[in-house]
Design a protein around this motif. Structure first.
Motif, PDB file in Angstrom:
ATOM      1  N   LEU A 444      24.899  11.131  62.982  1.00  0.00           N
ATOM      2  CA  LEU A 444      25.180  11.565  64.352  1.00  0.00           C
ATOM      3  C   LEU A 444      24.338  12.769  64.735  1.00  0.00           C
ATOM      4  CD1 LEU A 444      29.071  11.181  64.321  1.00  0.00           C
ATOM      5  CD2 LEU A 444      27.479   9.837  65.714  1.00  0.00           C
ATOM      6  N   GLU A 445      24.216  13.725  63.828  1.00  0.00           N
ATOM      7  CA  GLU A 445      23.392  14.895  64.128  1.00  0.00           C
ATOM      8  C   GLU A 445      21.937  14.492  64.330  1.00  0.00           C
ATOM      9  OE1 GLU A 445      22.625  19.260  62.159  1.00  0.00           O
ATOM     10  OE2 GLU A 445      22.145  17.480  60.991  1.00  0.00           O
ATOM     11  N   ALA A 446      21.442  13.641  63.457  1.00  0.00           N
ATOM     12  CA  ALA A 446      20.054  13.189  63.582  1.00  0.00           C
ATOM     13  C   ALA A 446      19.822  12.421  64.874  1.00  0.00           C
ATOM     14  CB  ALA A 446      19.684  12.317  62.380  1.00  0.00           C
ATOM     15  N   ALA A 447      20.848  11.694  65.328  1.00  0.00           N
ATOM     16  CA  ALA A 447      20.719  10.942  66.581  1.00  0.00           C
ATOM     17  C   ALA A 447      20.735  11.853  67.799  1.00  0.00           C
ATOM     18  CB  ALA A 447      21.842   9.916  66.689  1.00  0.00           C
ATOM     19  N   GLY A 448      21.236  13.084  67.626  1.00  0.00           N
ATOM     20  CA  GLY A 448      21.182  14.054  68.716  1.00  0.00           C
ATOM     21  C   GLY A 448      22.496  14.337  69.410  1.00  0.00           C
ATOM     22  N   VAL A 449      23.647  13.921  68.825  1.00  0.00           N
ATOM     23  CA  VAL A 449      24.905  14.205  69.504  1.00  0.00           C
ATOM     24  C   VAL A 449      25.118  15.711  69.611  1.00  0.00           C
ATOM     25  CG1 VAL A 449      25.963  12.064  68.708  1.00  0.00           C
ATOM     26  CG2 VAL A 449      26.344  14.183  67.422  1.00  0.00           C
ATOM     27  N   ASP A 450      25.872  16.099  70.615  1.00  0.00           N
ATOM     28  CA  ASP A 450      26.128  17.519  70.860  1.00  0.00           C
ATOM     29  C   ASP A 450      27.389  18.010  70.161  1.00  0.00           C
ATOM     30  OD1 ASP A 450      23.948  17.960  72.938  1.00  0.00           O
ATOM     31  OD2 ASP A 450      25.033  16.242  73.748  1.00  0.00           O
ATOM     32  N   GLY A 451      28.374  17.136  70.020  1.00  0.00           N
ATOM     33  CA  GLY A 451      29.618  17.517  69.372  1.00  0.00           C
ATOM     34  C   GLY A 451      30.214  16.356  68.623  1.00  0.00           C
ATOM     35  N   ILE A 452      31.016  16.673  67.609  1.00  0.00           N
ATOM     36  CA  ILE A 452      31.700  15.651  66.821  1.00  0.00           C
ATOM     37  C   ILE A 452      33.191  15.968  66.813  1.00  0.00           C
ATOM     38  CG2 ILE A 452      32.013  14.645  64.532  1.00  0.00           C
ATOM     39  CD1 ILE A 452      29.049  15.189  63.991  1.00  0.00           C
ATOM     40  N   ILE A 453      33.991  14.990  67.197  1.00  0.00           N
ATOM     41  CA  ILE A 453      35.450  15.096  67.147  1.00  0.00           C
ATOM     42  C   ILE A 453      35.892  14.585  65.788  1.00  0.00           C
ATOM     43  CG2 ILE A 453      37.599  14.358  68.223  1.00  0.00           C
ATOM     44  CD1 ILE A 453      35.982  13.935  70.832  1.00  0.00           C
ATOM     45  N   THR A 454      36.613  15.440  65.039  1.00  0.00           N
ATOM     46  CA  THR A 454      36.948  15.118  63.661  1.00  0.00           C
ATOM     47  C   THR A 454      38.368  15.538  63.315  1.00  0.00           C
ATOM     48  OG1 THR A 454      36.293  15.447  61.342  1.00  0.00           O
ATOM     49  CG2 THR A 454      35.981  17.306  62.847  1.00  0.00           C
ATOM     50  N   ASN A 455      38.988  14.796  62.389  1.00  0.00           N
ATOM     51  CA  ASN A 455      40.283  15.188  61.849  1.00  0.00           C
ATOM     52  C   ASN A 455      40.153  16.281  60.801  1.00  0.00           C
ATOM     53  OD1 ASN A 455      41.961  13.135  63.184  1.00  0.00           O
ATOM     54  ND2 ASN A 455      40.858  11.673  61.908  1.00  0.00           N
ATOM     55  N   LYS A 456      38.904  16.551  60.368  1.00  0.00           N
ATOM     56  CA  LYS A 456      38.646  17.496  59.282  1.00  0.00           C
ATOM     57  C   LYS A 456      37.716  18.614  59.751  1.00  0.00           C
ATOM     58  CE  LYS A 456      39.233  13.937  55.714  1.00  0.00           C
ATOM     59  NZ  LYS A 456      38.595  13.251  54.555  1.00  0.00           N
ATOM     60  N   PRO A 457      38.177  19.456  60.665  1.00  0.00           N
ATOM     61  CA  PRO A 457      37.288  20.490  61.200  1.00  0.00           C
ATOM     62  C   PRO A 457      36.784  21.471  60.147  1.00  0.00           C
ATOM     63  CG  PRO A 457      39.562  20.872  61.877  1.00  0.00           C
ATOM     64  CD  PRO A 457      39.512  19.501  61.284  1.00  0.00           C
ATOM     65  N   ALA A 458      37.619  21.819  59.172  1.00  0.00           N
ATOM     66  CA  ALA A 458      37.160  22.756  58.137  1.00  0.00           C
ATOM     67  C   ALA A 458      35.989  22.172  57.364  1.00  0.00           C
ATOM     68  CB  ALA A 458      38.309  23.101  57.197  1.00  0.00           C
ATOM     69  N   ASP A 459      36.051  20.868  57.076  1.00  0.00           N
ATOM     70  CA  ASP A 459      34.958  20.227  56.349  1.00  0.00           C
ATOM     71  C   ASP A 459      33.689  20.175  57.191  1.00  0.00           C
ATOM     72  OD1 ASP A 459      36.817  19.869  54.379  1.00  0.00           O
ATOM     73  OD2 ASP A 459      36.949  17.686  54.567  1.00  0.00           O
ATOM     74  N   LEU A 460      33.840  19.900  58.474  1.00  0.00           N
ATOM     75  CA  LEU A 460      32.660  19.840  59.337  1.00  0.00           C
ATOM     76  C   LEU A 460      32.055  21.227  59.523  1.00  0.00           C
ATOM     77  CD1 LEU A 460      30.705  18.292  61.076  1.00  0.00           C
ATOM     78  CD2 LEU A 460      32.376  18.315  62.945  1.00  0.00           C
ATOM     79  N   VAL A 461      32.889  22.244  59.625  1.00  0.00           N
ATOM     80  CA  VAL A 461      32.367  23.621  59.694  1.00  0.00           C
ATOM     81  C   VAL A 461      31.566  23.931  58.445  1.00  0.00           C
ATOM     82  CG1 VAL A 461      33.030  26.060  59.664  1.00  0.00           C
ATOM     83  CG2 VAL A 461      34.134  24.502  61.266  1.00  0.00           C
ATOM     84  N   ALA A 462      32.097  23.597  57.274  1.00  0.00           N
ATOM     85  CA  ALA A 462      31.390  23.829  56.016  1.00  0.00           C
ATOM     86  C   ALA A 462      30.100  23.026  55.946  1.00  0.00           C
ATOM     87  CB  ALA A 462      32.303  23.486  54.832  1.00  0.00           C
ATOM     88  N   TRP A 463      30.145  21.782  56.419  1.00  0.00           N
ATOM     89  CA  TRP A 463      28.946  20.954  56.448  1.00  0.00           C
ATOM     90  C   TRP A 463      27.872  21.566  57.333  1.00  0.00           C
ATOM     91  CZ3 TRP A 463      26.449  18.218  60.350  1.00  0.00           C
ATOM     92  CH2 TRP A 463      25.526  17.247  59.926  1.00  0.00           C
ATOM     93  N   ASN A 464      28.298  22.130  58.451  1.00  0.00           N
ATOM     94  CA  ASN A 464      27.346  22.799  59.347  1.00  0.00           C
ATOM     95  C   ASN A 464      26.651  23.964  58.670  1.00  0.00           C
ATOM     96  OD1 ASN A 464      27.018  21.613  61.882  1.00  0.00           O
ATOM     97  ND2 ASN A 464      28.901  22.486  62.706  1.00  0.00           N
ATOM     98  N   GLN A 465      27.279  24.557  57.669  1.00  0.00           N
ATOM     99  CA  GLN A 465      26.727  25.734  57.021  1.00  0.00           C
ATOM    100  C   GLN A 465      25.755  25.388  55.907  1.00  0.00           C
ATOM    101  OE1 GLN A 465      30.245  27.808  55.762  1.00  0.00           O
ATOM    102  NE2 GLN A 465      30.737  28.515  57.823  1.00  0.00           N
TER     103      GLN A 465
END
Length: 466
Positions: A444-465
């Motif tokens: 999704l990031e590579a495709a260019g989406v601006d935001g991701i709706i997730t049940n696991k926000p802590a994991d996505l925050v960590a992934w962003n880092q």
């Protein structure tokens, strides 16, 4: 570690060497999003045309603008013009300071005369302090209203050139420190004609490569290289009972950018936060929410179904959820769940306004009629359309509905990622739902989406880092 993912957000730093351009306070007739309004490298040796040294000592020395101010003096130089959406970039260097608490600032909304009130983004030379960076207002009573503070990744110190970028969209602003987003605010109060400025207090500070670029009005578009916006689906719903204040608390503490919810009315017209059409799955009650009174709904246990530790957790009203977000500085992606009458949508808007949360709420829905009601009743609220499958022409649908974002399922979007480019070309953001897989996040990031709706926000925050 990739610094662009250290903190979540959608601002990015984009510096380019400028050439000397005469700048006046009047707007160029051709100004449009993407236009560079100010580009100044001070190579002319004197103050640029249209720059007003309101107070203090300002001069051009060795190709940099130098300002000096005594301790406690808010010396400023004003320039630029009124812009609603813009990026303000500058190279900032403390040459000497009275103490590490002294500061320099970029003025975000400052009258040409320098009169109060005005808004600034402040950086102390001791920028690693808890208030090393600030968004603040100087009021008409000459007092400070500091709305947001943060610590920089390292100290600005003296003799170090720091690249600062502030991206402003109406009442919202995002701060990048040497390419890393460190803070954001939703609290700016904009004036009718305030322009830009530079400030010095208790220091001698030199500035270079001043650049102001007008931006599109859509603050939810992800800048190139910036991390995806983290949107917590019904709060941190993988770790706490969905659509409760407990789930919201976990998501906020994890660093989610927005909380996503679902809103439906009780039988007596009170908007409650619930996903299903009935209360059976997520509470100890029974029946359709729209057939149950608010008094009944407030008696229900909305936590025990998830875990005994959440026994007694209540189903929040929209007003309660917004009050919590207001107190904590959070933002809401509010889903109007199912069909609503115009009167029911008006009630939702009434609650948002009563809680003084209009600048911090983004409305989305699968129901296009509800979105049209919102657009009619509260045109200031951004709108997102939820889709399980993509429309033949998403950009055309977005234009018809006046959307800020088009929000399809992640799987549908990845089956046709070219739609993202078409939407971005129309200045429409894209938020994909609901994705919990790092593998899919990468796609999704590579495709260019601006935001991701997730049940696991802590994991996505960590992934962003990472």
């Amino acid at each position: 570690m990739d610094l662009r993912k250290i903190l979540t957000g959608i601002a990015a730093l984009a510096f380019a060497g400028g050439t000397l351009t005469a700048v006046t306070t009047s707007a160029p007739a051709s100004a449009a999003p993407g236009d560079v309004i100010v580009s100044e490298t001070f190579s002319g040796g004197t103050l640029p045309s249209g720059w007003n040294a309101v107070d203090g000592t300002w001069s051009v020395q060795n190709g940099r603008l130098v300002g000096t101010a005594a301790n406690g003096a808010n010396n400023k130089i004003t320039f630029g013009r009124k812009l609603n959406d813009f990026r303000f970039e500058a190279d900032v260097r403390f040459d000497s300071v009275v103490s590490t608490s002294r500061w320099a600032a970029l003025g975000l909304d400052v009258p040409a005369s320098g009169a109060t009130p005005w808004w600034i983004a402040t950086m102390r030379s001791g920028s690693t302090a808890s208030n090393g960076l600030e968004f603040a207002q100087r009021t008409t009573a000459n007092t400070w209203n500091v709305t947001d503070t943060a610590a920089a990744p390292y100290a600005a110190g003296t003799g170090r050139n720091v690249k600062v970028s502030i991206e402003v969209h109406g009442t919202q602003a995002r701060w990048s420190f040497d390419g890393t987003e460190v803070m954001r605010t939703s609290s700016l109060v904009r004036s009718a004609n305030g322009g830009q400025a530079l400030f010095v207090n208790g220091a001698t500070v030199s500035f270079d490569n001043i650049k102001i670029t007008e931006l599109p009005r859509n603050a939810h578009l992800r800048s190139s290289g910036a991390p995806v916006t983290v949107i917590a689906h019904r709060g941190a719903s993988a770790a706490a009972p969905e659509n409760t204040l407990a789930a919201q608390d976990l998501a906020l503490r994890a660093g989610a950018d927005l909380i996503e919810n679902d809103v439906q009315p009780s039988s007596d017209g009170v908007p409650f936060v619930l996903h299903d059409s009935t209360v059976d799955r997520t509470t100890d009650g029974t029946g359709a929410i729209r057939n149950r009174t608010s008094a009944y709904l407030k008696t229900l246990d909305a936590g025990s179904w998830f875990s005994p530790q959440y026994a007694g957790e209540r189903m929040p009203t929209l007003a309660e959820q917004l009050a919590d977000l207001r107190a904590r500085g959070g933002r809401l992606l509010l889903e109007i769940k199912g069909s609503h009458t115009k009167a029911q949508v008006a009630k939702i808007i009434e609650v948002i306004r009563a809680q003084q949360m209009t600048p911090h709420v983004f409305v989305q829905s699968f129901d296009t009629a509800s979105l049209r009601y919102v657009r009619e009743l509260a045109p200031e609220l951004p709108l997102g359309l939820l889709r399980s499958t993509l429309d033949a022409d998403p950009a055309a649908v977005a234009a018809d509905l006046g959307l800020t974002a088009y929000n399809p399922s992640a799987s549908a979007l990845l089956a046709r990622p070219s739609a993202i480019t078409a939407l971005h070309n129309a200045d429409i953001a894209v938020m994909a739902w609901t994705s919990d897989s790092p593998t899919q996040w990468t796609s999704l990031e590579a495709a260019g989406v601006d935001g991701i709706i997730t049940n696991k926000p802590a994991d996505l925050v960590a992934w962003n880092q990472n």
